[in-house]
Motif scaffolding. Structure first.
Motif, short mmCIF file in Angstrom:
data_model
loop_
_atom_site.label_atom_id
_atom_site.label_comp_id
_atom_site.label_asym_id
_atom_site.label_seq_id
_atom_site.Cartn_x
_atom_site.Cartn_y
_atom_site.Cartn_z
N SER A 74 0.83 -1.20 0.00
CA SER A 74 0.00 0.00 0.00
C SER A 74 0.87 1.26 0.00
O SER A 74 0.66 2.18 -0.80
N LEU A 75 1.84 1.30 0.89
CA LEU A 75 2.73 2.46 0.96
C LEU A 75 3.53 2.60 -0.33
O LEU A 75 3.70 3.71 -0.84
N TRP A 76 4.00 1.50 -0.88
CA TRP A 76 4.77 1.55 -2.13
C TRP A 76 3.95 2.18 -3.25
O TRP A 76 4.47 2.98 -4.04
N ARG A 77 2.67 1.85 -3.31
CA ARG A 77 1.81 2.43 -4.35
C ARG A 77 1.72 3.95 -4.20
O ARG A 77 1.75 4.69 -5.18
N ILE A 78 1.64 4.43 -2.96
CA ILE A 78 1.58 5.88 -2.72
C ILE A 78 2.93 6.52 -3.04
O ILE A 78 3.00 7.58 -3.67
N LEU A 79 4.02 5.88 -2.63
CA LEU A 79 5.35 6.40 -2.91
C LEU A 79 5.64 6.43 -4.41
O LEU A 79 6.47 7.23 -4.87
N SER A 80 4.98 5.60 -5.17
CA SER A 80 5.19 5.54 -6.62
C SER A 80 4.50 6.69 -7.36
O SER A 80 4.75 6.90 -8.54
N LEU A 81 3.65 7.42 -6.67
CA LEU A 81 3.03 8.61 -7.27
C LEU A 81 4.08 9.71 -7.36
O LEU A 81 5.02 9.75 -6.55
N PRO A 82 3.94 10.62 -8.31
CA PRO A 82 4.90 11.74 -8.36
C PRO A 82 4.92 12.49 -7.03
O PRO A 82 3.88 12.69 -6.39
N LYS A 83 6.11 12.91 -6.64
CA LYS A 83 6.28 13.60 -5.35
C LYS A 83 5.41 14.84 -5.23
O LYS A 83 4.98 15.20 -4.13
N GLU A 84 5.13 15.48 -6.34
CA GLU A 84 4.35 16.72 -6.30
C GLU A 84 2.84 16.47 -6.28
O GLU A 84 2.05 17.41 -6.26
N ASP A 140 -4.96 6.84 -4.39
CA ASP A 140 -4.90 5.50 -4.97
C ASP A 140 -5.88 4.61 -4.19
O ASP A 140 -5.60 4.19 -3.07
N ARG A 141 -7.01 4.36 -4.80
CA ARG A 141 -8.06 3.59 -4.13
C ARG A 141 -7.58 2.20 -3.73
O ARG A 141 -7.90 1.69 -2.66
N ILE A 142 -6.78 1.57 -4.57
CA ILE A 142 -6.26 0.22 -4.26
C ILE A 142 -5.37 0.28 -3.03
O ILE A 142 -5.44 -0.58 -2.15
N ALA A 143 -4.52 1.31 -2.93
CA ALA A 143 -3.65 1.46 -1.76
C ALA A 143 -4.49 1.55 -0.49
O ALA A 143 -4.15 0.95 0.53
#
Length: 169
Positions: A74-84, A140-143
């Motif tokens: 779950s965290l990885w999916r959020i971290l994979s989003l652009p930082k901005e 990210d709904r899946i996250a």
């Protein structure tokens, strides 16, 4: 202009580093929790009165291994989003607050031999998991959904913690 790890001079976090950022803290909490929990299960925990809905001891490490994997994913999916991405940094901070409470529970309940302290921490943990899911959902709904089994288990653990506190208080 798009920046990613494939462009020279990029400031984006490489995928493997994002994976480590997601997995290592979650693993560290799992290890820290097991270090304080493990020695206390055969002695202190075994001597407590427990309700009939208490799972067998072997179920806890199995459940937590799966839940920690889902948390890291779950965290990885959020971290994979652009930082901005708006809300990303706050969502990550919220995740780490709940992760800290997760770790603190083991020290409160098992380390301090205090079902009362454990109950206080786990109630805060439930609120923090809900806040994390709320922060993750628009990003990210899946996250967010990956945290649902964790929330369900912690709600169950809250009932168990509360029953143990009442039976042994």
């Amino acid at each position: 202009m798009r920046t990613d790890q494939t462009m020279p001079g990029s400031h984006a976090t490489p995928p493997f580093q994002k994976l480590l950022i997601a997995v290592l803290p979650v693993m560290a909490v799992g290890v820290a929790g097991s270090l304080v929990t493990g020695p206390n299960v055969p002695a202190w925990y075994a001597g407590l009165e427990k309700p009939g809905f208490t799972p067998p001891n072997w179920a806890f490490p199995v459940a937590w291994t799966l839940l920690y994997a889902l948390m890291a994913l779950s965290l990885w999916r959020i971290l994979s989003l652009p930082k901005e991405t708006p809300g990303r940094s706050g969502a990550v901070a919220t995740f780490f607050v709940q992760l800290a409470l997760n770790c603190l529970w083991s020290f409160a309940f098992f380390g301090a031999h205090s079902p009362a302290a454990g109950l206080i921490v786990i109630l805060a943990l439930v609120a923090a998991i809900l806040a994390t899911m709320r922060a993750f959902r628009p990003l990210d709904r899946i996250a967010a959904l990956l945290l649902a089994p964790y929330l369900a288990w912690v709600i169950f653990a809250t009932a168990l913690n509360g029953a143990i506190w009442q039976m042994n208080g």
